[in-house]
Design a protein around this motif. Sequence first.
Motif, mmCIF file in Angstrom:
data_model
loop_
_atom_site.group_PDB
_atom_site.id
_atom_site.type_symbol
_atom_site.label_atom_id
_atom_site.label_comp_id
_atom_site.label_asym_id
_atom_site.label_seq_id
_atom_site.Cartn_x
_atom_site.Cartn_y
_atom_site.Cartn_z
ATOM 1 N N ARG A 186 0.837 -1.194 0.000
ATOM 2 C CA ARG A 186 0.000 0.000 0.000
ATOM 3 C C ARG A 186 0.877 1.251 0.000
ATOM 4 N N PRO A 187 0.469 2.323 -0.691
ATOM 5 C CA PRO A 187 1.285 3.538 -0.691
ATOM 6 C C PRO A 187 1.489 4.103 0.713
ATOM 7 N N TRP A 188 0.429 4.096 1.525
ATOM 8 C CA TRP A 188 0.496 4.774 2.819
ATOM 9 C C TRP A 188 0.346 3.781 3.968
ATOM 10 N N CYS A 189 1.189 3.951 4.984
ATOM 11 C CA CYS A 189 1.023 3.259 6.259
ATOM 12 C C CYS A 189 0.086 4.115 7.105
ATOM 13 N N MET A 190 -0.819 3.490 7.832
ATOM 14 C CA MET A 190 -1.748 4.292 8.623
ATOM 15 C C MET A 190 -2.338 3.467 9.748
ATOM 16 N N GLN A 247 -5.971 5.191 -0.270
ATOM 17 C CA GLN A 247 -4.768 4.499 -0.729
ATOM 18 C C GLN A 247 -4.133 3.643 0.368
ATOM 19 N N ALA A 248 -4.591 3.811 1.599
ATOM 20 C CA ALA A 248 -3.957 3.117 2.727
ATOM 21 C C ALA A 248 -4.496 1.719 2.960
ATOM 22 N N GLY A 249 -5.576 1.358 2.273
ATOM 23 C CA GLY A 249 -6.047 -0.014 2.369
ATOM 24 C C GLY A 249 -7.286 -0.180 3.213
ATOM 25 N N ARG A 253 -8.775 -2.172 9.250
ATOM 26 C CA ARG A 253 -7.407 -2.362 9.734
ATOM 27 C C ARG A 253 -6.802 -1.029 10.166
ATOM 28 N N ILE A 254 -7.068 0.028 9.418
ATOM 29 C CA ILE A 254 -6.556 1.360 9.789
ATOM 30 C C ILE A 254 -7.060 1.749 11.170
ATOM 31 N N PRO A 271 7.754 -5.042 1.561
ATOM 32 C CA PRO A 271 7.089 -4.010 2.372
ATOM 33 C C PRO A 271 5.581 -4.023 2.172
ATOM 34 N N GLU A 272 4.859 -3.837 3.265
ATOM 35 C CA GLU A 272 3.404 -3.803 3.203
ATOM 36 C C GLU A 272 2.879 -2.397 2.945
ATOM 37 N N CYS A 273 3.715 -1.387 3.176
ATOM 38 C CA CYS A 273 3.371 0.001 2.874
ATOM 39 C C CYS A 273 4.681 0.767 2.732
ATOM 40 N N PHE A 274 4.608 1.998 2.204
ATOM 41 C CA PHE A 274 5.835 2.691 1.822
ATOM 42 C C PHE A 274 6.035 4.057 2.488
ATOM 43 N N LEU A 275 4.974 4.759 2.853
ATOM 44 C CA LEU A 275 5.076 6.130 3.355
ATOM 45 C C LEU A 275 4.298 6.258 4.658
ATOM 46 N N ASP A 276 4.861 7.001 5.616
ATOM 47 C CA ASP A 276 4.244 7.138 6.937
ATOM 48 C C ASP A 276 4.304 8.603 7.370
#
Length: 459
Positions: A186-190, A247-249, A253-254, A271-276
């Motif tokens: 996912r692009p964003w970790c959240m 975009q965070a999925g 889960r968020i 990686p499961e996500c890329f940006l935090d």
Amino acid sequence: MIRRLGPALVLLCCLSALSCGRSGGGESISVLGPWTGQEEQAFRAMFAGFEQATGIHVDYTGTRDARSVLGSEIHNGNPPDLAVLATPGELRDYAAAGVLRPVDDALKASDLRAQYGAGVGDLTVVPGPTGERHSYAVIVKAALKSIIWYAPGKLPADARIRLTAPGLTWKELTRVASGLGSSGGRPWCMGMEDTANSGWPGTDWIEDLLLHRSGPGVYDQWVAGTLPWTSAPVKQAWQAFGSVVAQAGDRGRILLTNFGRAGTRMFVTPPECFLDHQGSFITAFYGQALGRGNASPGPETDFDFIPFPSADEQDRSPGDGQGDGQGDGQGDGGRSGAGQGRAEEVAADLLGMFRDTPAARRFLAHLTTRAAQEAWIRRPASGAISLNRSVPVDAYPDALSRRIAGTLTAAGAVRFDASDSMPQTMAAAFDHAVLAYIADPGRLDALLADLDQVRRAPH
């Protein structure tokens, strides 16, 4: 409380399990704060030299429930001399109630201006019980919030080049993020979970978006409650946040993922996500996660950051004139520190004085000095940043921390975390609305209308 303790009183203190001043008598000040463990050690390092130089004993009590303990002690009429306040909102409430004492006389205004720069000292200036404005706290340490993190070794090379290009804008960041969605993660970790305070990571997103799209003036009106939540700038910030959530999925889960664990998903393979998007304090969580498989996690090698991007010119939202006519006249035409450097959002730990004594004043003045500030920030992986501009960047333990400090000291405008600065009822409603919006983005208009009702209600 300053007190001279005779042997009998010392014995009484010890027998009743109360904290005591140094044996044999001497001045003592009581300090209540939230820091335990390594944070407590860092704070004690800040005042070790003070105790040696002055002979004043600092009786520090650290508890994760400091807010409740302080409230109880104030209610019982026995507050500590000094206490750490978690938010500017608490600072305002206690100052207005008359239980906090102004610290203006403890600090030399000329020294503060030289050390902290224009505007930073004003962050602790609030109205007292008669409406007269004073400084009611000192800033012990700060964290920079306007940051986006990534794992260099996990990010595709082309995305890393574009992400770190000078002058990155929000539109370009969204393009990079969209491309990352095709890389497997996912692009964003959240993650929004934080026990009783869940939702605040989402408020941080909205605050940064509003600050960088609409500027400090609009941000100030919003924090002060004179800009409706239904106004165009505020609604557009929520909508931009909504695009990131999409975009965070998985939304469930968020909502259930702890904020400190969300970004560690960047480090797994694949990686499961890329940006935090998190404040500088998050490096402690990263270090713990990486330390399990890497004895020496490396800032800039294992994790790195970019400043929160500015808005594209055509996307700036300078306000729509829907305020209540009670603004403070500090607007800047919607530019985020235009012509004066970027605007940055910070969180900070504030130390307020509940008993005005000479020893308490000396202690407050000591904590603002370069020597005291350096004692905390020199500790690796603390994530702490000093707002004192006399602290050299080489005092920080690594290159990444030095870059964070440089970003903050170069800021044209510094603003406290908005939800921390709002009345507690407003901040709680903001947290809850973020959670409701993530669960059902179609409710945005209704949620903003509800928030506006809270804004208009007496606090």
